[in-house]
Motif scaffolding. Sequence first.
Motif, PDB file in Angstrom:
ATOM      1  N   UNK A  33      15.603 -39.893 -91.997  1.00  0.00           N
ATOM      2  CA  UNK A  33      15.767 -40.448 -90.406  1.00  0.00           C
ATOM      3  C   UNK A  33      16.279 -41.790 -90.722  1.00  0.00           C
ATOM      4  N   UNK A  34      17.672 -42.176 -90.038  1.00  0.00           N
ATOM      5  CA  UNK A  34      17.914 -43.533 -90.347  1.00  0.00           C
ATOM      6  C   UNK A  34      18.271 -43.941 -88.821  1.00  0.00           C
ATOM      7  N   UNK A  35      17.713 -45.002 -88.305  1.00  0.00           N
ATOM      8  CA  UNK A  35      17.872 -45.508 -87.081  1.00  0.00           C
ATOM      9  C   UNK A  35      18.536 -46.882 -87.070  1.00  0.00           C
ATOM     10  N   UNK A  36      19.533 -46.996 -86.179  1.00  0.00           N
ATOM     11  CA  UNK A  36      20.493 -48.317 -85.998  1.00  0.00           C
ATOM     12  C   UNK A  36      20.851 -48.607 -84.575  1.00  0.00           C
ATOM     13  N   UNK A  37      20.454 -49.682 -84.067  1.00  0.00           N
ATOM     14  CA  UNK A  37      20.699 -49.856 -82.654  1.00  0.00           C
ATOM     15  C   UNK A  37      21.891 -50.451 -82.385  1.00  0.00           C
ATOM     16  N   UNK A  38      22.477 -51.002 -83.415  1.00  0.00           N
ATOM     17  CA  UNK A  38      23.869 -51.731 -83.087  1.00  0.00           C
ATOM     18  C   UNK A  38      25.084 -50.823 -84.072  1.00  0.00           C
ATOM     19  N   UNK A  39      26.048 -51.559 -84.997  1.00  0.00           N
ATOM     20  CA  UNK A  39      27.027 -51.100 -85.385  1.00  0.00           C
ATOM     21  C   UNK A  39      26.782 -50.433 -86.719  1.00  0.00           C
ATOM     22  N   UNK A  40      27.062 -49.274 -87.308  1.00  0.00           N
ATOM     23  CA  UNK A  40      26.718 -48.932 -88.779  1.00  0.00           C
ATOM     24  C   UNK A  40      27.455 -49.860 -89.553  1.00  0.00           C
ATOM     25  N   UNK A  41      26.702 -50.018 -90.663  1.00  0.00           N
ATOM     26  CA  UNK A  41      27.357 -51.087 -91.756  1.00  0.00           C
ATOM     27  C   UNK A  41      26.825 -52.315 -91.641  1.00  0.00           C
ATOM     28  N   UNK A  42      26.169 -52.639 -90.400  1.00  0.00           N
ATOM     29  CA  UNK A  42      25.307 -53.945 -90.224  1.00  0.00           C
ATOM     30  C   UNK A  42      26.211 -55.166 -90.580  1.00  0.00           C
ATOM     31  N   UNK A 115      19.630 -45.827 -81.711  1.00  0.00           N
ATOM     32  CA  UNK A 115      18.851 -46.490 -80.567  1.00  0.00           C
ATOM     33  C   UNK A 115      17.885 -47.577 -81.186  1.00  0.00           C
ATOM     34  N   UNK A 116      17.320 -48.453 -80.403  1.00  0.00           N
ATOM     35  CA  UNK A 116      16.241 -49.494 -80.921  1.00  0.00           C
ATOM     36  C   UNK A 116      15.200 -48.913 -81.409  1.00  0.00           C
ATOM     37  N   UNK A 117      14.468 -49.283 -82.495  1.00  0.00           N
ATOM     38  CA  UNK A 117      13.306 -48.697 -83.165  1.00  0.00           C
ATOM     39  C   UNK A 117      12.055 -49.431 -82.852  1.00  0.00           C
ATOM     40  N   UNK A 118      11.134 -49.061 -82.466  1.00  0.00           N
ATOM     41  CA  UNK A 118       9.792 -49.686 -82.241  1.00  0.00           C
ATOM     42  C   UNK A 118       8.644 -49.181 -82.895  1.00  0.00           C
ATOM     43  N   UNK A 119       7.927 -49.844 -83.944  1.00  0.00           N
ATOM     44  CA  UNK A 119       6.591 -49.183 -83.977  1.00  0.00           C
ATOM     45  C   UNK A 119       5.536 -48.734 -82.940  1.00  0.00           C
ATOM     46  N   UNK A 123       1.822 -45.382 -88.492  1.00  0.00           N
ATOM     47  CA  UNK A 123       2.786 -44.686 -88.860  1.00  0.00           C
ATOM     48  C   UNK A 123       3.658 -43.961 -88.142  1.00  0.00           C
ATOM     49  N   UNK A 124       4.023 -44.491 -86.782  1.00  0.00           N
ATOM     50  CA  UNK A 124       4.810 -43.861 -85.882  1.00  0.00           C
ATOM     51  C   UNK A 124       5.912 -44.823 -85.305  1.00  0.00           C
ATOM     52  N   UNK A 125       6.807 -44.354 -85.300  1.00  0.00           N
ATOM     53  CA  UNK A 125       7.887 -45.072 -84.665  1.00  0.00           C
ATOM     54  C   UNK A 125       8.550 -44.382 -83.670  1.00  0.00           C
ATOM     55  N   UNK A 126       9.236 -45.020 -82.458  1.00  0.00           N
ATOM     56  CA  UNK A 126       9.747 -44.621 -81.260  1.00  0.00           C
ATOM     57  C   UNK A 126      11.295 -44.985 -81.270  1.00  0.00           C
ATOM     58  N   UNK A 127      12.388 -44.019 -81.145  1.00  0.00           N
ATOM     59  CA  UNK A 127      13.642 -44.519 -81.071  1.00  0.00           C
ATOM     60  C   UNK A 127      14.185 -43.803 -79.858  1.00  0.00           C
ATOM     61  N   UNK A 128      14.399 -44.338 -78.747  1.00  0.00           N
ATOM     62  CA  UNK A 128      14.862 -43.395 -77.415  1.00  0.00           C
ATOM     63  C   UNK A 128      13.640 -42.613 -77.106  1.00  0.00           C
ATOM     64  N   UNK A 129      14.275 -41.310 -77.095  1.00  0.00           N
ATOM     65  CA  UNK A 129      13.334 -40.550 -76.712  1.00  0.00           C
ATOM     66  C   UNK A 129      12.609 -39.559 -77.979  1.00  0.00           C
ATOM     67  N   UNK A 130      12.894 -40.075 -79.149  1.00  0.00           N
ATOM     68  CA  UNK A 130      12.295 -39.622 -80.200  1.00  0.00           C
ATOM     69  C   UNK A 130      11.185 -40.215 -80.846  1.00  0.00           C
ATOM     70  N   UNK A 131      10.147 -39.467 -81.451  1.00  0.00           N
ATOM     71  CA  UNK A 131       9.369 -40.152 -81.840  1.00  0.00           C
ATOM     72  C   UNK A 131       9.170 -39.723 -83.459  1.00  0.00           C
ATOM     73  N   UNK A 132       8.872 -40.582 -84.411  1.00  0.00           N
ATOM     74  CA  UNK A 132       9.388 -40.160 -85.783  1.00  0.00           C
ATOM     75  C   UNK A 132       7.849 -40.479 -86.524  1.00  0.00           C
ATOM     76  N   UNK A 273      13.300 -59.426 -86.465  1.00  0.00           N
ATOM     77  CA  UNK A 273      12.028 -58.888 -86.335  1.00  0.00           C
ATOM     78  C   UNK A 273      11.697 -58.650 -84.876  1.00  0.00           C
ATOM     79  N   UNK A 274      12.423 -59.214 -83.945  1.00  0.00           N
ATOM     80  CA  UNK A 274      12.120 -58.907 -82.600  1.00  0.00           C
ATOM     81  C   UNK A 274      12.148 -57.588 -82.159  1.00  0.00           C
ATOM     82  N   UNK A 275      11.250 -57.237 -81.250  1.00  0.00           N
ATOM     83  CA  UNK A 275      11.212 -55.659 -80.531  1.00  0.00           C
ATOM     84  C   UNK A 275      10.906 -54.677 -81.595  1.00  0.00           C
ATOM     85  N   UNK A 276      10.662 -55.003 -82.838  1.00  0.00           N
ATOM     86  CA  UNK A 276      10.083 -53.951 -83.619  1.00  0.00           C
ATOM     87  C   UNK A 276       8.624 -53.211 -83.630  1.00  0.00           C
ATOM     88  N   UNK A 277       7.937 -54.166 -83.047  1.00  0.00           N
ATOM     89  CA  UNK A 277       6.447 -53.636 -82.611  1.00  0.00           C
ATOM     90  C   UNK A 277       5.714 -53.678 -84.016  1.00  0.00           C
TER      91      UNK A 277
END
Length: 476
Positions: A33-42, A115-119, A123-132, A273-277
């Motif tokens: 699973x690859x999570x990106x809140x901004x533009x692909x390619x960074x 979507x933004x990702x947050x621990x 061993x759990x990350x939330x991205x939008x309405x998805x838990x990983x 690092x901000x917002x990553x939990x």
Amino acid sequence: MAKLLTPDICVIGAGSAGLSVAAAAAAFGVDVVLIEKGLMGGDCLNYGCVPSKALLAAAKAADNVRKAAGFGVGAPEPEIDFARANDHVRHVIGTIEPHDSQERFEGLGVTVLRSPAEFTGHDTVKAGDTEIRARRFVIATGSSALVPPIPGLDQVPFLTNESLFDLRRLPEHLAIIGGGPIGLEMAQAHRRLGAKVTVFEAQKALGKDDPEMAAIVLERLRSEGIEILEETAVETVDEADGKVTIHGKGKDGSALSITADQLLVAAGRAPNVAGLGLEKAGIAFDRKGIAVDQGLRTSNSKVYAIGDVAGGLQFTHVAGYQAGLVIRAILFRLPIKMTADIVPWVTYTSPELGHVGLSEKQAHARLGDKVKVLTADYAGNDRAQAEGRTIGRLKLVAGPRGRLLGAEIAGEQAGEIINLLSLALSKNMTMKDLAGFIAPYPTLGELVRRAAISYYAEAPKNVWVRRVIAFLRKFG
């Protein structure tokens, strides 16, 4: 109810580091699973390496026109269409973009979440309405332009690398805070395209590079009309009539003020690092980035951090190197260790500035008088003479038994030449190896052989060598 995914690997950040991990893992059939809140390619594709080098190429084309007369080719002063130069930048990004796109990675079998990702736990990350919930996580969120706490800066309009390439009109006068690689590359690019440029640097410009080599580049930049104010602290910034005035203090304590119509802040990078939990996952970090061990693992054993967010050397190729190490560790359970001494870097000014391995100063600090420094000047190279690119020098740092410890290059195509020396360093080659290969004539690569051969310059004067030759002559 949140959707639950349980992949083998969850990668946070779709820049150079994250994309490399995701692509490699998917190639081995691993669920990613690859999570990106901004533009692909960074940052590299959208705001950094790619657009900056594209703009530098446009600027170099203009400079070549100005110098054409020296080769007997008549040419007027180039007409600069800055908007079209910007179109070139956009075209290059657009050409590379599909390689980093969501569609490509989904085609590789990667699940991409925008979507933004947050621990939310160990061993759990939330991205939008998805838990990983993954077996391993890789944080590769990169870095952003550092905005220094200069009084008044938050009250005036300014550019960073994320907004600079949106300009459609050439600044009349571009002021730059920061005399590192980004600041000086963009200083030269805009100067060659017709802008007046002033650079403020609180310490020494290109301070992380070999002083002798940096001086070659700085002299060239100043000769092109770029004002570089070293050891000059920016104290305040203000705005009036649509222009920005930078107030500073020189190294002699004298006050100065420069007014420009655009201000670029290129004073370093800050890890994202901000917002990553991170606290919720027990991941240690500070203002320099996420803390990792030699194997790039964080204080949470399930989580790795690579690229700019892990601090250290902030280069796209380092991100790729670290991605490869992490793949070895996660997929094959192999021990890994980040080796910073073999990492090269290049500043893409003209002349370019390349480095790999130990600097002359570092080598002497470790080995004392066992170090030998060898040089070759571009002025002594036939290809450089033919092309009128004679400003520059190559330096090899040799240790005991002639082993290559490091190299510095200031000159044309330094970035290409450093590739050879980066390979040589990683394979523990010696001056004998570098003196013994055949370089096609005439090439700038001959500089490497010339410097390496000088390691043996004293051999003809050695009395024992002379005696051996004299003895062998007796046999006809």
